[in-house]
Design an enzyme around this catalytic site. Structure first.
Site, short mmCIF file in Angstrom:
data_model
loop_
_atom_site.label_atom_id
_atom_site.label_comp_id
_atom_site.label_asym_id
_atom_site.label_seq_id
_atom_site.Cartn_x
_atom_site.Cartn_y
_atom_site.Cartn_z
N ASN A 7 -104.72 -27.89 -85.23
CA ASN A 7 -104.77 -28.50 -86.33
C ASN A 7 -103.52 -29.40 -87.15
O ASN A 7 -102.39 -29.13 -86.40
CB ASN A 7 -104.23 -26.82 -87.12
CG ASN A 7 -104.41 -27.26 -88.70
OD1 ASN A 7 -103.59 -27.90 -89.22
ND2 ASN A 7 -104.74 -26.39 -89.55
N HIS A 10 -100.00 -30.82 -90.40
CA HIS A 10 -98.56 -30.77 -90.50
C HIS A 10 -97.99 -32.24 -90.04
O HIS A 10 -96.80 -32.81 -90.49
CB HIS A 10 -97.71 -29.81 -89.59
CG HIS A 10 -97.75 -28.32 -90.17
ND1 HIS A 10 -97.23 -27.87 -91.31
CD2 HIS A 10 -98.71 -27.35 -89.60
CE1 HIS A 10 -97.61 -26.78 -91.52
NE2 HIS A 10 -98.47 -26.55 -90.67
N HIS A 43 -107.49 -29.11 -92.94
CA HIS A 43 -107.64 -28.42 -94.01
C HIS A 43 -107.30 -29.24 -95.19
O HIS A 43 -106.21 -29.85 -95.58
CB HIS A 43 -106.44 -27.18 -94.27
CG HIS A 43 -106.81 -26.52 -95.61
ND1 HIS A 43 -106.01 -25.37 -95.67
CD2 HIS A 43 -107.52 -26.51 -96.52
CE1 HIS A 43 -105.99 -24.66 -96.69
NE2 HIS A 43 -107.26 -25.47 -97.28
N ARG A 45 -106.78 -29.68 -98.84
CA ARG A 45 -106.47 -28.86 -100.15
C ARG A 45 -106.78 -29.35 -101.20
O ARG A 45 -106.74 -30.36 -101.50
CB ARG A 45 -104.95 -28.18 -99.73
CG ARG A 45 -104.46 -27.28 -98.59
CD ARG A 45 -103.03 -26.89 -98.75
NE ARG A 45 -103.14 -25.90 -99.66
CZ ARG A 45 -102.97 -24.47 -99.45
NH1 ARG A 45 -102.82 -24.42 -98.16
NH2 ARG A 45 -102.67 -23.62 -100.51
N ARG A 49 -102.09 -31.89 -100.83
CA ARG A 49 -100.64 -31.91 -100.23
C ARG A 49 -100.43 -32.68 -98.91
O ARG A 49 -99.38 -32.93 -98.55
CB ARG A 49 -99.98 -30.59 -100.46
CG ARG A 49 -100.40 -29.54 -99.30
CD ARG A 49 -99.33 -28.28 -99.60
NE ARG A 49 -99.82 -27.17 -100.67
CZ ARG A 49 -99.76 -26.09 -100.68
NH1 ARG A 49 -99.13 -25.51 -99.61
NH2 ARG A 49 -100.06 -25.36 -101.60
N GLU A 70 -111.56 -27.27 -92.74
CA GLU A 70 -111.00 -26.00 -93.56
C GLU A 70 -111.08 -26.36 -95.20
O GLU A 70 -110.61 -27.41 -95.26
CB GLU A 70 -109.75 -25.35 -93.07
CG GLU A 70 -109.53 -24.77 -91.80
CD GLU A 70 -108.04 -24.50 -91.64
OE1 GLU A 70 -107.42 -24.62 -92.60
OE2 GLU A 70 -107.84 -23.99 -90.29
N THR A 100 -98.56 -21.69 -97.00
CA THR A 100 -99.86 -21.96 -96.13
C THR A 100 -100.81 -20.75 -96.32
O THR A 100 -100.49 -20.10 -97.13
CB THR A 100 -99.26 -21.89 -94.60
OG1 THR A 100 -100.33 -21.93 -93.64
CG2 THR A 100 -98.63 -20.41 -94.28
N THR A 101 -101.95 -20.71 -95.56
CA THR A 101 -102.94 -19.70 -95.95
C THR A 101 -102.29 -18.40 -95.78
O THR A 101 -102.22 -18.18 -94.77
CB THR A 101 -104.22 -20.06 -95.27
OG1 THR A 101 -104.50 -21.41 -95.03
CG2 THR A 101 -105.48 -19.38 -95.66
N GLU A 151 -113.47 -16.44 -88.19
CA GLU A 151 -112.12 -16.85 -87.73
C GLU A 151 -111.28 -15.74 -87.98
O GLU A 151 -110.95 -15.56 -89.17
CB GLU A 151 -111.51 -18.14 -88.08
CG GLU A 151 -110.21 -18.39 -87.42
CD GLU A 151 -109.68 -19.94 -87.68
OE1 GLU A 151 -110.36 -20.83 -88.09
OE2 GLU A 151 -108.25 -19.93 -87.64
N HIS A 190 -103.83 -18.57 -86.54
CA HIS A 190 -102.77 -18.37 -87.73
C HIS A 190 -101.48 -17.87 -87.11
O HIS A 190 -101.46 -16.95 -86.62
CB HIS A 190 -103.05 -17.78 -89.02
CG HIS A 190 -102.36 -18.43 -90.23
ND1 HIS A 190 -101.03 -18.19 -90.22
CD2 HIS A 190 -102.67 -19.25 -91.09
CE1 HIS A 190 -100.75 -18.70 -91.37
NE2 HIS A 190 -101.53 -19.52 -91.88
N GLY A 212 -101.54 -24.79 -85.32
CA GLY A 212 -101.31 -25.98 -85.77
C GLY A 212 -99.69 -26.24 -85.73
O GLY A 212 -99.11 -26.88 -84.85
N1 PXP Z 1 -106.56 -21.02 -88.90
C1 PXP Z 1 -106.47 -21.16 -90.66
C2 PXP Z 1 -107.61 -20.81 -91.02
C3 PXP Z 1 -105.43 -21.90 -91.18
O1 PXP Z 1 -105.48 -22.05 -92.31
C4 PXP Z 1 -104.38 -22.30 -90.32
C5 PXP Z 1 -103.03 -22.83 -91.07
O2 PXP Z 1 -103.47 -24.04 -91.47
C6 PXP Z 1 -104.32 -22.28 -89.11
C7 PXP Z 1 -105.61 -21.63 -88.43
C8 PXP Z 1 -103.22 -22.73 -88.00
O3 PXP Z 1 -102.02 -21.99 -88.31
P1 PXP Z 1 -100.69 -22.27 -87.66
O4 PXP Z 1 -100.43 -23.65 -88.14
O5 PXP Z 1 -99.82 -21.20 -88.02
O6 PXP Z 1 -100.94 -22.54 -86.20
#
Ligand code: PXP
Length: 248
Positions: A7, A10, A43, A45, A49, A70, A100-101, A151, A190, A212
């Site tokens: 991901n 960032h 993602h 959004r 952002r 996403e 974050t989500t 997921e 996540h 990510g």
């Molecule tokens: N999966 C989903 C659905 C997410 O929303 C995110 C965060 O954007 C991630 C995975 C990745 O999470 P992290 O950045 O904490 O690794």
């Protein structure tokens, strides 16, 4: 063995902090692929952002592995998915003021809406995944709503204290087995880090881990020394030739 979806949101966060053009997540996706990423996740959004519409468009043209988009279940986003045709759409819940989500999608309470929504995307040949907490209720509802994938949200596992982690781990392991037994394909992600990923990576049945923040954070640690070295070199050894704009 699970594959790795990187991901890159960032990277765009850093760019947007200055509203400038660097770092650009598009060429960085190529570097992630060179490092072994099996897929790239972004993602888009509603508030834009971090990832921008142009990023999605360019990534669709340049990503050689798989592009996982996403997005929230909104009319605007469905059109963007149809225009860009990612390899997978992952529907996530979205709140404007969250960092974050937070939490998984409540499929059980929105089954009919999400089913109709998913069908529009699937009709274009794009498979759909729901980002959900690893509960029997949400997995069952995802199946009924026609998801191809789920997921499983690993955030509770990632945030749990050492003593509570086994219980949270078991939920993901069981959730994976339940989803697989129903014929759903399973991704997870996540909050996974270099410290906590290994037990999750060993769960049989999880196809892809989406990671990510920790990877982008690590890239600063492993790359900062070289970046400073390059800048220091320019300052200590500036070129002697006339540089653009400084001489008439
Ligand atoms: N999966 C989903 C659905 C997410 O929303 C995110 C965060 O954007 C991630 C995975 C990745 O999470 P992290 O950045 O904490 O690794």
């Amino acid at each position: 063995m699970a594959s790795l979806g990187v991901n890159i949101d960032h990277i765009a966060n850093v760019r947007q902090a200055r509203q400038t053009v660097e770092p650009d997540p598009v060429p960085m996706a190529l570097l992630a692929e060179l490092g072994g990423a099996d897929g790239i996740t972004v993602h888009l959004r509603e508030d834009r952002r971090h990832i921008q519409d142009r990023d999605v468009k360019l990534l669709r043209e340049t990503v050689q592995s798989r592009l996982n988009l996403e997005m929230a279940a909104t009319t605007e986003m469905v059109q963007i998915a149809l225009n860009n045709h990612p390899d997978l759409v992952t529907i996530v819940p979205e709140k404007r003021d969250e960092i974050t989500t937070e939490g998984g999608l409540d499929v059980a309470s929105n089954e009919e809406y999400l089913k109709r929504f998913a069908m529009k995307i699937q009709a274009a040949g794009i498979p759909v995944s729901f980002f959900i907490d690893p509960t029997h209720e949400q997995i069952q509802a995802s199946l009924k709503a026609g998801a191809n994938w789920v997921e499983l949200h690993t955030g509770s596992y990632a945030e749990a204290s050492w003593t509570k982690q086994p219980k949270e781990f078991a939920k993901i392991e069981e959730g994976t087995a339940i989803a697989k037994s129903m014929g759903l394909r399973v991704n997870a992600g996540h909050g996974l880090t270099y410290q906590n990923v290994e037990p999750i990576a060993k769960i049989k049945g999880i196809e892809e881990l989406n990671i990510g923040h920790t990877i982008i954070a690590r890239s600063l640690a492993v790359g900062l020394k070289e970046a400073v070295r390059e800048m220091k070199n320019l300052i200590t050894n500036p070129r002697n030739e006339e540089l653009f704009g400084l001489h008439s």
